[in-house]
Design a protein around this motif. Sequence first.
Motif, PDB file in Angstrom:
ATOM      1  N   CYS A 118      10.001  -1.364   0.059  1.00 22.72           N
ATOM      2  CA  CYS A 118       8.793  -0.272  -0.329  1.00 22.72           C
ATOM      3  C   CYS A 118       7.776  -1.058  -1.161  1.00 22.72           C
ATOM      4  O   CYS A 118       6.399  -0.693  -0.544  1.00 22.72           O
ATOM      5  CB  CYS A 118       9.442   0.870  -0.733  1.00 22.72           C
ATOM      6  N   ILE A 123       4.201   0.874  -0.079  1.00 20.55           N
ATOM      7  CA  ILE A 123       4.544   2.157   0.590  1.00 20.55           C
ATOM      8  C   ILE A 123       4.438   3.250  -0.598  1.00 20.55           C
ATOM      9  O   ILE A 123       4.651   3.009  -1.878  1.00 20.55           O
ATOM     10  CB  ILE A 123       6.070   2.542   1.221  1.00 20.55           C
ATOM     11  N   SER A 127       5.965   8.524   0.307  1.00 18.75           N
ATOM     12  CA  SER A 127       6.712   8.320   1.588  1.00 18.75           C
ATOM     13  C   SER A 127       7.919   7.627   0.999  1.00 18.75           C
ATOM     14  O   SER A 127       8.878   7.726   1.663  1.00 18.75           O
ATOM     15  CB  SER A 127       5.931   7.220   2.078  1.00 18.75           C
ATOM     16  N   GLN A 128       8.071   6.809  -0.213  1.00 20.67           N
ATOM     17  CA  GLN A 128       9.398   6.346  -0.674  1.00 20.67           C
ATOM     18  C   GLN A 128      10.459   7.577  -0.904  1.00 20.67           C
ATOM     19  O   GLN A 128      11.481   7.498  -0.635  1.00 20.67           O
ATOM     20  CB  GLN A 128       9.128   5.628  -2.093  1.00 20.67           C
ATOM     21  N   GLY A 131      11.576   8.813   2.495  1.00 24.60           N
ATOM     22  CA  GLY A 131      12.421   7.729   3.144  1.00 24.60           C
ATOM     23  C   GLY A 131      13.703   7.759   2.392  1.00 24.60           C
ATOM     24  O   GLY A 131      14.897   7.894   3.260  1.00 24.60           O
ATOM     25  N   ALA A 134      15.780  10.799   3.714  1.00 33.28           N
ATOM     26  CA  ALA A 134      16.184  10.659   4.808  1.00 33.28           C
ATOM     27  C   ALA A 134      17.572  10.027   4.884  1.00 33.28           C
ATOM     28  O   ALA A 134      18.326  10.422   5.745  1.00 33.28           O
ATOM     29  CB  ALA A 134      14.896  10.134   5.781  1.00 33.28           C
ATOM     30  N   VAL A 357      14.972   4.022   9.234  1.00 38.58           N
ATOM     31  CA  VAL A 357      14.095   4.701   8.294  1.00 38.58           C
ATOM     32  C   VAL A 357      13.074   3.549   7.718  1.00 38.58           C
ATOM     33  O   VAL A 357      12.014   4.152   7.512  1.00 38.58           O
ATOM     34  CB  VAL A 357      14.948   5.534   7.234  1.00 38.58           C
ATOM     35  N   LEU A 358      13.547   2.379   7.361  1.00 36.05           N
ATOM     36  CA  LEU A 358      12.767   1.490   6.766  1.00 36.05           C
ATOM     37  C   LEU A 358      11.663   1.011   7.783  1.00 36.05           C
ATOM     38  O   LEU A 358      10.568   0.833   7.334  1.00 36.05           O
ATOM     39  CB  LEU A 358      13.735   0.446   6.308  1.00 36.05           C
ATOM     40  N   LEU A 361       9.059   3.799   7.992  1.00 32.44           N
ATOM     41  CA  LEU A 361       8.268   3.754   6.762  1.00 32.44           C
ATOM     42  C   LEU A 361       7.067   2.779   6.904  1.00 32.44           C
ATOM     43  O   LEU A 361       5.822   3.021   6.735  1.00 32.44           O
ATOM     44  CB  LEU A 361       9.138   3.620   5.552  1.00 32.44           C
TER      45      LEU A 361
END
Length: 407
Positions: A118, A123, A127-128, A131, A134, A357-358, A361
């Motif tokens: 990230c 990022i 958002s981190q 993420g 999640a 997920v990564l 992002l």
Amino acid sequence: MNPKPILFRPWALGLMITLLQIVAALIIAPEGPLSFRYDTLIQHDSYWFANIVDRGYETTVPPISHKMMEVSNVAFFPAYPAIAAILHYGARLSIYNALLVTAQAAAWAFWSYFFLFCERWNISPLSQFFGALAILAHPTAFFLIAGYSESLFMMGLFGFMFWSTAEGKGARALAVLHGFLMSATRIVGIPCAGYPVVQSVFQNRWRGLLDVRSWIRRYGPAVLVMVGATLGAGVFFFYCLLRWGRWDIYMLTQQSGWAIIPDYVAVFKPSSYRWLIPALNNPTEASQMTMTLGGILLLGLMLCELLSIVRRKFAWTTRVGFYFCAAVIYYISVSGVASVEMESMLRYEFCVHALIVLAILHFLHQLPAPRLWVRASGMAAMALLSAAGLSVQGWYVWNFTRGNWVA
């Protein structure tokens, strides 16, 4: 690259999440002294790892036709029990504590690599947060801090991907080291070692493939890293060959004791996909539904990426390797557990989930900032889904720490 976030922020966040997971599991665990609660994170497969730490590998040739760790225990790759054995015999930790400390230290490193990616992509902190949430809310995320090899494999995979695409003199050596650990932890690490080659091929485009004379310069370093990463599994197979005369004794043990007979076309069979909502107390049904949802999600993301490629709107080559590893892990996992009604697919899919997920992002970071109501709706939906996932995970932790089978 700014050294400050590499040395502090991602590792501090990774440690914080790991400690949060441990504390949550201890709270849910059965009542008793703290040491007893901690030991409840050792269940099922953990006893096999403990047996390997205590006795080393032992088996008959061929392996016996049922599960009996006292006779045939070559059903797991060596990296996780080997590191735990170092802590057990070197630091004088109990076998259970050595297994848990190994898994939890690897979980810390895995989360740290997530935040390092990230930071590399810039990022936003918000958002981190979502993420990480999640990933944390996946029903089987608690296996990262249990006596299982999930965290060590994911640490090896994420570290391998991070360093194989980093610059610097020691980056390739670190990539090989993480890749060695990755392939020595799980058999699926072998094809994942192709990550740097896949990245190189797509970054150089068709011109690189057509220019045969430049192959060594363009792809040579990536191929060397790939080969080095497969040596973890290669050393294990060579050990099996020297000791028992069969390099594939691991596969034979899986087939004899666990009834794992790979079906490499299971992904393409409509009968493999189940659409019923699983019961909370039926982890096999949950694994079957997870297999279906995982396949749909992978296919949907690939179609979205294909659309962006056609329109040439976004830089997509950075994500190709993530999709490659996710697809490989999904395919091999499904092929392996198809013969046992997709048992444990819920746990195997967790690594696929983290990779997706990564990748999402990174994709969202390239999009223009949406309107406020879109962002608010997205965050509300994520909060609701995460709350549901954490609730299911809490139920699974409650069962797992009391010895019930979860995944």
